[in-house]
Design an enzyme around this catalytic site. Structure first.
Site, PDB file in Angstrom:
ATOM      1  N   ASP A 196       0.860  -1.184   0.000  1.00 60.08           N
ATOM      2  CA  ASP A 196       0.000   0.000   0.000  1.00 60.08           C
ATOM      3  C   ASP A 196       0.894   1.231   0.000  1.00 60.08           C
ATOM      4  OD1 ASP A 196      -2.378   1.749   0.460  1.00 60.08           O
ATOM      5  OD2 ASP A 196      -3.333  -0.170   0.881  1.00 60.08           O
ATOM      6  N   HIS A 284      -2.879   3.218  -4.546  1.00 60.34           N
ATOM      7  CA  HIS A 284      -2.290   2.757  -3.285  1.00 60.34           C
ATOM      8  C   HIS A 284      -0.870   2.228  -3.480  1.00 60.34           C
ATOM      9  CE1 HIS A 284      -5.763   3.250  -0.650  1.00 60.34           C
ATOM     10  NE2 HIS A 284      -6.529   2.764  -1.605  1.00 60.34           N
ATOM     11  N   GLU A 344     -10.235   2.852  -4.901  1.00 56.93           N
ATOM     12  CA  GLU A 344      -9.841   4.192  -4.468  1.00 56.93           C
ATOM     13  C   GLU A 344      -8.701   4.760  -5.324  1.00 56.93           C
ATOM     14  OE1 GLU A 344     -11.106   3.932   0.230  1.00 56.93           O
ATOM     15  OE2 GLU A 344      -9.012   3.593  -0.305  1.00 56.93           O
ATOM     16  N   TYR A 437     -15.649  -4.535   8.651  1.00 60.43           N
ATOM     17  CA  TYR A 437     -14.356  -3.864   8.752  1.00 60.43           C
ATOM     18  C   TYR A 437     -13.978  -3.842  10.226  1.00 60.43           C
ATOM     19  CZ  TYR A 437     -13.329  -2.389   3.991  1.00 60.43           C
ATOM     20  OH  TYR A 437     -12.979  -2.380   2.660  1.00 60.43           O
TER      21      TYR A 437
END
Length: 759
Positions: A196, A284, A344, A437
């Site tokens: 990441d 990422h 994302e 999560y």
């Protein structure tokens, strides 16, 4: 004895066993498909014979031998004419993970068609044995197993847990412990998030700078946050073994060599757990771009409007790099899946790139979302050429996906994404942020919320249900720097998920009873789990003359300790009496401790003296509450006061109107609440994101701000009759939760009747 008498005897024995607490006698998580209680028990001694009738189960037999040897300090013989534990092959069991287990006072018989099924049976034996087997040095002369007949197999094929090792780094030793826990609870997938923005964690031989540079960082803003929290909680302190001094800098990080990862994969495989690697792309990837700047369209890393600058999908060297990396990943991991994230992605640098504009024109790509799909399709073609299947997060649906791509659904605010994926022919794994999560703060309802998830959502056809492989919980570790903190965030929520994906017919009250015994097993295993919530009180409390604090311990072995001087309870603090009388305004800090000294959450119970609020005269008798709707984003509820409402409604209770569909919004509920008797009322307000509750012009619950679902509670003293009622709620985006319950005189929290509300 006649046959009739024998049948009557068996019936009486069965009824006798059923009269006992089955959950206590068979504390299994996940609960089996079928369990028939029986009378008596099997006693394991050093003279018990362990008989393996098929060599395919030799690995599982060794693991059972090790388990029993740990419990008794002695190995079982493989000989003898006395009581036996027998491992048998049974080809009639068609599910590879299915097994039969029969325990009588004379013999234990484990049957399976495949080694994985036998391994699941061994884990069931493990959970039926005394918890002392989990800790070396506590050997017993004998061990007992309750008599039972079990036939078992999983409801879903994908039963997973995810761990992000990029934001913070964890040792191989801890990953092995994590795998052991997955095995105990019959999980079969371990999703390892290896790269990441904050760090690249796996050796890639073709690109050594990915780890020599990309695996290390100077402290970032997330590290600063956890270091502040570490002042009062050592579970937030950065592990010293992952901090180094280099070139005059303090650097934090680490990585796994391919040899270490190969050993970990073998360790997991021996426990029938598949490790799925994730190399996040095209976003990422700051850690990779810092090491190899040519990867981005601008030649440098950075941050866009929302997310980090991604790699460039318009330059051929990008694909050479990614295919080389993936070749090493695919050669290392046996899993049929390769996860590339594809979530994302900040696409602004793509839109500004002349090279990307040329590519889009040449390939007839209409927008940057389709450009992302172009990248994903190219990577998928390469992955498929290596005999693997591509997996992505559901963000990648936006530009279009091929049916061959597997999708993990996480964006719970995008309600139709799982159905869209299924209609497109994609396999789906459910991982919604709203419940699964596990980096979100755990609270009093978090375990129940996990237990109640739907693995197959509404709105799919019977044929499409087959495309829902199962579910997985994710642990993103921006603010989870230590192994102890991972334990706290995962346990016991992980046990609830294990039952969701294994057991077809769930029973939450039964699970709650069984879970209490698993806390004792977790203690033996050294798991720093989150202790059960304390209940029976509010955080903000009121009394008219005096109040009595009564808290029931979740387990008899726990100790409740408290302070009234503003300090946190410690192992040497006063033990809380059965009844603590409160006669003056004060704050009582309470925590529960295990016998080993692990402290649960600290509860700060604030007490203030109040007179009963006088009901208002002439309150309207029109049913329901008025509700104002603001179609805007708010950080705090008070900001709604400065705005003009977009819509107004009359609604029966404190719920968001069904027609509200904006991703971010605010609502205000106004009216009167008529209580049927005089008393001190407790209110429990669960909000995602934030909310405020005022009754009788008194602040009752302040749960404001943007946050995950959190329940906060408060009290108010009310005379019988109608009182002004105000409830505010804001949703910042990402899916909302809004619940309001009440309690009177220590009752269980209940829904407020619609009939109480007028406006």
């Amino acid at each position: 004895m006649t046959r009739l008498h024998s049948l009557l005897f068996v019936l009486l024995v069965t009824l006798s066993v059923k009269a006992q607490d089955v959950a206590q006698r068979y504390p299994l998580i996940p609960y089996p498909t079928s369990l028939v209680p029986a009378s008596g028990q099997f006693t394991v001694t050093a003279q018990t014979a362990l008989v393996v009738q098929d060599s395919r189960f030799s690995n599982e037999a060794k693991q059972l031998q090790t388990l029993l040897e740990s419990g008794m300090g002695k190995r079982l013989s493989g000989m003898g004419k006395g009581p036996k534990i027998v491992l048998q092959h049974d080809a009639s069991l068609t599910n590879s993970e299915g097994y039969d287990l029969t325990i009588t006072p004379q013999q234990v018989t484990l049957k399976a068609s495949q080694p994985v099924g036998m391994f699941r049976a061994v884990q069931t034996i493990r959970q039926l044995l005394p918890v002392t087997i989990e800790k070396p040095g506590q050997a017993l002369v004998s061990l007992t197993l309750p008599a039972v007949q079990i036939r078992d197999q999983p409801a879903y094929a994908w039963r997973g847990m995810h761990l992000d090792v990029s934001r913070h780094f964890y040792s191989i030793d801890y990953l092995q412990k994590f795998i052991d826990r997955l095995a105990l609870y019959k999980f079969n997938k371990f999703h390892l998030h290896l790269t990441d923005d904050q760090g690249w964690r796996l050796e890639i031989k073709a690109y050594p700078k990915l780890t020599s540079e990309g695996a290390w960082r100077t402290f970032n803003n997330q590290d600063s946050v956890v270091l502040k929290r570490a002042v009062t909680n050592p579970d937030f302190d950065l592990p010293k073994q992952f901090i180094r001094q280099k070139n005059g800098q303090t650097q934090y990080g680490g990585f796994y060599t391919q040899a270490q990862m190969r050993d970990l994969i073998a360790y997991a495989a021996a426990r029938h757990i598949e490790i799925i690697p994730e190399i996040d792309m095209p976003g990422h990837l700051t850690a990779a771009i810092k090491a190899y700047p040519f990867l981005s369209c601008t030649g440098q890393e950075g941050w866009g409007k929302t997310f980090s600058v991604p790699i460039c999908p318009c330059n051929e060297p990008t694909y050479t790099f990614m295919e080389t990396v993936l070749s090493e990943i695919i050669a290392l991991f046996p899993s049929p899946y390769v996860h590339i994230g594809a979530d994302e992605v900040e696409k602004s640098t793509w839109a500004q790139s002349a090279t990307c504009q040329e590519l889009m024109k040449r390939e007839n790509i209409k927008n940057v979302e389709e450009l992302q799909s172009y990248f994903v399709h190219r990577i998928e073609k390469f992955v498929q050429s290596k005999g693997k299947k591509l997996m992505v997060w559901d963000d990648a649906l936006e530009g279009g996906l091929k049916p061959s791509t597997a999708v993990m659904y996480w964006r719970s605010w995008v309600k139709g994404a799982p159905q869209k994926a299924a209609q497109n022919g994609n396999d789906v794994v459910m991982t919604p942020v709203s419940n699964l999560y596990f980096d979100s703060p755990p609270g009093i309802r978090s375990v129940e919320n996990v237990y109640n998830i739907a693995v197959v959502p509404e709105g799919v056809t019977a044929e499409q249900t087959k495309q829902f492989l199962g579910a997985q919980a994710n642990i993103w570790t921006e603010y989870i720097p230590t192994e102890n903190r991972v334990d706290y965030m995962a346990m016991p929520r992980m046990t609830a998920l294990s039952e969701v994906v294994w057991t077809a017919k769930k029973d939450f009250p039964s699970y709650q009873k069984r879970l209490l015994q698993h806390f004792l097993r977790m203690e033996q295993l050294g798991i720093h789990y989150r202790l059960p919530d304390l209940t029976g009180f509010a955080e903000e409390n009121v009394f008219v003359d005096k109040a009595t604090l009564r808290i029931k311990k979740p387990l008899d072995s726990y100790i409740l300790r408290y302070t009234t001087d503003g300090t946190q309870p410690q192992v040497n603090s006063l033990e809380l009496p059965a009844d603590l009388t409160i006669s003056k305004p004060q704050t009582v800090n309470v925590a529960v401790f295990t016998p080993s000294g692990i402290r649960g959450d600290v509860y700060s119970l604030r007490y203030q003296q109040q007179a009963y609020a006088t009901p208002v005269g002439g309150a309207s008798s029109v049913a329901g509450l008025s509700c104002l709707y603001f179609k805007k984003y708010f950080k705090e509820t008070k900001l709604m006061k400065q705005q003009k409402a977009d819509s107004s409604y009359v609604i029966n209770n404190v719920v968001v109107p069904k027609s509200v569909n904006a991703p971010s919004f605010g609502v205000q509920f106004r009216g009167y609440m008529t209580v049927p008797e005089t008393g001190v009322y407790s209110f429990f307000y669960t909000c995602d994101d934030g909310g405020i509750l005022r009754i009788a012009d008194r602040m009752v619950v302040d749960n404001d701000g943007n946050h995950f679902p959190i329940e906060k509670s408060g009290q108010v003293a009310l005379q019988k009759g109608a009182h002004p009622f105000e409830a505010d709620f804001i949703e910042g985006g990402g899916g909302f939760t809004l619940k309001l319950k009440y309690s009177l005189n220590g009752s269980e929290p209940m829904d407020i009747p619609d009939s109480w509300f007028t406006h």
